[in-house]
Design an enzyme around this catalytic site. Structure first.
Site, short mmCIF file in Angstrom:
data_model
loop_
_atom_site.label_atom_id
_atom_site.label_comp_id
_atom_site.label_asym_id
_atom_site.label_seq_id
_atom_site.Cartn_x
_atom_site.Cartn_y
_atom_site.Cartn_z
N ARG A 77 10.03 29.81 75.02
CA ARG A 77 9.50 28.45 75.12
C ARG A 77 8.48 28.27 76.23
NH1 ARG A 77 14.93 28.35 73.74
NH2 ARG A 77 15.38 27.13 71.85
N HIS A 102 8.10 30.34 70.36
CA HIS A 102 7.84 31.57 69.61
C HIS A 102 6.44 31.65 69.01
CE1 HIS A 102 11.82 32.79 70.42
NE2 HIS A 102 12.45 32.25 69.39
N HIS A 172 12.85 39.65 67.04
CA HIS A 172 13.84 38.59 66.90
C HIS A 172 14.84 38.86 65.76
CE1 HIS A 172 15.29 34.36 66.65
NE2 HIS A 172 14.79 34.23 67.86
N ASP A 240 22.01 30.12 74.94
CA ASP A 240 20.60 30.27 74.58
C ASP A 240 19.83 30.31 75.88
OD1 ASP A 240 18.20 30.52 73.33
OD2 ASP A 240 18.30 28.64 72.20
N GLU A 295 17.10 39.79 73.20
CA GLU A 295 15.67 40.08 73.28
C GLU A 295 15.25 40.51 74.69
OE1 GLU A 295 13.60 36.73 70.48
OE2 GLU A 295 14.64 36.02 72.28
#
Length: 332
Positions: A77, A102, A172, A240, A295
């Protein structure tokens, strides 16, 4: 092996390139979005899929859950899609709650990549991202080389630009090594993580994981405690967040199946490890099953945080980022 995977709505043909031998790791990557469509390994004599995938090209074309593609130019982000370089402000597309996620509405994960080279153990894809795409400055040329060994997949990104621009490329795929995602065991060798505020944008703090649900320095189950047990879990509906790797970290992370028969080690070049528990995947794909994102990458919203490692690529420089997945099996 190269096969036709389907045709996009604009009439473009998409190829699927498969690598690997029967006794080892096998992959299939698409020229659309550089999507990792398959990643499988023989476990106890049977081939097991290690990531989630969609059945048809049209499913990928309409996907809004980011199942398997490369994400960028800037993965993760950027607050309000805004940043400045050398005093000049830039506005990117805002595609998630007023923020940029993304790479935007399409990003590199919704583009048709060129097949540059292939062999039985390696495939190289390329993409040109023109100046102004999603609001980014500069023309960006990207190459992705995927090299396969019997027990490992390495992804090597390189990129060059003709004007300063943010770059944070990563893959991803949703991982599931067998069983419920929440029952997997995870280790992340990081003593700090990035707390987030509204919109899951980092506050700029690098907080200690000590005594929190964010401490994965020793392997433990992925399932978070009650969301009410920590304000950061409430904000994200679960995990997250990005972890900041320790200087002596042996890897970016290690994931083990619930039954303990197979594990995947993650290595890369970036200072961060984004872990998303996949809690909202069913909103986009109710029947796909459960999986999680891990990731290796640069830090989210880095262009707006001078204390974070720079994510700005400039003319004359070469962006390089490596991601490696190493698989091993265990007797149970």
């Amino acid at each position: 092996m190269i096969r036709k995977f389907g045709v996009l709505e604009d009439g473009s043909s998409v190829q699927a390139i498969a690598l690997g031998e029967p006794e080892g790791l096998q992959i299939e990557v698409l020229t659309y979005g550089a999507i990792l469509h398959r990643l499988s390994f023989p476990v106890a004599g049977l081939r097991r899929e290690l990531i989630l995938s969609l059945d048809q090209l049209q499913d990928y074309e309409r996907d809004r859950g980011y199942v398997g593609p490369v994400v960028g130019r800037f993965g993760n982000r950027i607050a309000q899609g805004r940043f400045s370089i050398d005093g000049s402000g830039h506005q990117l597309t805002q595609n998630e709650n007023g923020n940029h996620l993304h790479g935007g509405v399409r990003g590199v994960g919704k583009r048709l990549w060129r097949l540059l080279d292939s062999s039985p153990t390696q495939v190289t894809l390329g993409l040109h991202s023109p100046e102004g795409e999603e609001g980014y400055p500069g023309n960006l040329d990207i190459e992705l080389a995927l090299a396969l060994r019997p027990d490992a997949l390495q992804m090597q990104f390189t990129a060059r630009t003709d004007a300063a621009t943010p770059v944070n490329l990563t893959a991803h795929p949703f991982f599931n090594l067998g069983g419920a995602a929440s029952e997997h065991w995870l280790r992340i060798p990081a003593s700090r993580y990035l707390p987030v505020g509204a919109g899951l944008i980092p506050t700029g703090e690098m907080a200690s994981v000590e005594g929190t649900p964010f401490d994965f320095r020793s392997s433990r189950k992925v399932a978070p405690p009650s969301l009410q047990s920590h304000p950061q879990l409430s904000l994200g509906g679960g995990y997250d967040h990005c972890w900041v790797l320790d200087a002596d970290a042996d890897c970016h992370g290690e994931l083990r199946s619930p039954q303990g028969d197979v594990s995947l080690m993650f290595r890369g070049d970036g200072p961060g490890m984004q872990f998303y528990g996949g809690q909202f995947l069913s909103r986009f794909h109710p029947a796909i099953g459960t999986g999680m994102i891990l990731e290796p990458q640069g830090l989210p919203d880095a262009p707006n945080h001078p204390t974070f490692p720079s994510a700005i690529l400039r003319p004359g420089e070469t962006y390089r980022a490596r991601i490696e997945y190493l698989v091993s099996t265990h007797a149970v």
